[in-house]
Design a protein around this motif. Structure first.
Motif, short mmCIF file in Angstrom:
data_model
loop_
_atom_site.label_atom_id
_atom_site.label_comp_id
_atom_site.label_asym_id
_atom_site.label_seq_id
_atom_site.Cartn_x
_atom_site.Cartn_y
_atom_site.Cartn_z
N SER A 62 0.84 -1.20 0.00
CA SER A 62 0.00 0.00 0.00
C SER A 62 0.87 1.25 0.00
O SER A 62 2.02 1.23 0.45
CB SER A 62 -0.92 0.01 1.22
N SER A 115 0.38 5.73 0.48
CA SER A 115 -0.52 6.83 0.79
C SER A 115 -0.68 7.79 -0.38
O SER A 115 -1.54 8.66 -0.36
CB SER A 115 -0.02 7.59 2.03
N ASN A 174 -2.94 -1.38 -2.92
CA ASN A 174 -3.85 -0.26 -2.68
C ASN A 174 -3.08 1.04 -2.59
O ASN A 174 -2.00 1.09 -2.01
CB ASN A 174 -4.63 -0.49 -1.38
N LEU A 191 -3.74 5.75 -3.12
CA LEU A 191 -4.63 6.87 -3.43
C LEU A 191 -4.96 6.88 -4.93
O LEU A 191 -6.09 7.01 -5.33
CB LEU A 191 -3.99 8.19 -3.00
N ALA A 192 -3.93 6.73 -5.77
CA ALA A 192 -4.08 6.65 -7.22
C ALA A 192 -3.13 5.58 -7.74
O ALA A 192 -2.03 5.42 -7.22
CB ALA A 192 -3.77 7.98 -7.88
N THR A 249 -6.74 -1.77 -5.80
CA THR A 249 -7.75 -0.78 -5.44
C THR A 249 -7.10 0.58 -5.25
O THR A 249 -5.92 0.69 -4.90
CB THR A 249 -8.50 -1.17 -4.15
N ALA A 250 -7.91 1.63 -5.49
CA ALA A 250 -7.45 3.01 -5.32
C ALA A 250 -8.66 3.93 -5.31
O ALA A 250 -9.74 3.56 -5.76
CB ALA A 250 -6.51 3.40 -6.46
N ASN A 251 -8.45 5.14 -4.81
CA ASN A 251 -9.51 6.15 -4.89
C ASN A 251 -9.77 6.52 -6.35
O ASN A 251 -10.88 6.87 -6.71
CB ASN A 251 -9.14 7.39 -4.09
N SER A 252 -8.72 6.47 -7.19
CA SER A 252 -8.87 6.68 -8.63
C SER A 252 -7.81 5.87 -9.37
O SER A 252 -6.72 5.65 -8.86
CB SER A 252 -8.76 8.17 -8.98
N ALA A 292 -7.46 2.51 -10.35
CA ALA A 292 -7.06 1.40 -9.48
C ALA A 292 -5.95 0.52 -10.07
O ALA A 292 -5.06 0.08 -9.33
CB ALA A 292 -8.26 0.53 -9.14
N SER A 300 -2.11 4.01 -13.34
CA SER A 300 -2.25 5.47 -13.40
C SER A 300 -1.06 6.04 -14.14
O SER A 300 0.09 5.79 -13.75
CB SER A 300 -2.32 6.04 -11.98
#
Length: 120
Positions: free
Chosen positions: A53, A55, A81, A83-84, A107-110, A112, A115
């Motif tokens: 993960s 941040s 996982n 944030l982006a 998984t990600a906030n945007s 996933a 990016s």
């Protein structure tokens, strides 16, 4: 080889708290804000990067800063996982060569899986 259980959280040199990229692998070049002059263009092959993960971007792998020499071959990036770019985050001019990459169940906030920002 499997890289698992990594977590990237730190107060970055830019002053943005908890701006940690690359939970499993972070390849950061000298052009990125606040880092010392470094140049590294690794060739990574036959890896699984899972369960990490970050941040910021790149729960599995983050490649940040202008470069053209990094090569990734036969890499599976799964279950990470961030944030982006929960799987892979490519930013600020990074232009890696990637072959036989599997990106799944990240998984990600945007963005996933993958990016790509300010890069090609």
């Amino acid at each position: 080889m499997t890289i698992t259980g990594g977590s990237a959280v730190w107060d970055s040199p830019t002053g943005h708290p908890n701006d940690g990229p690359g939970g499993g692998i972070a390849i950061i070049y000298s052009s990125w804000e606040g880092f010392p002059d470094i140049a590294s263009y690794p060739t990574l092959s036959n890896l699984t990067v899972r369960g990490n993960s970050a941040s910021h971007g790149g729960g599995g792998i983050a490649m940040i800063g202008e470069q053209d020499g990094t090569t990734l071959t036969n890499i599976t990036v799964s279950g990470n996982n961030a944030l982006a770019g929960g799987g892979i985050h490519i930013n600020d001019g990074a232009n890696p060569n990637m072959h036989q990459i599997t990106i799944t169940q990240n998984t990600a906030n945007s963005r996933a899986g993958l990016s790509i920002q300010n890069s090609s």
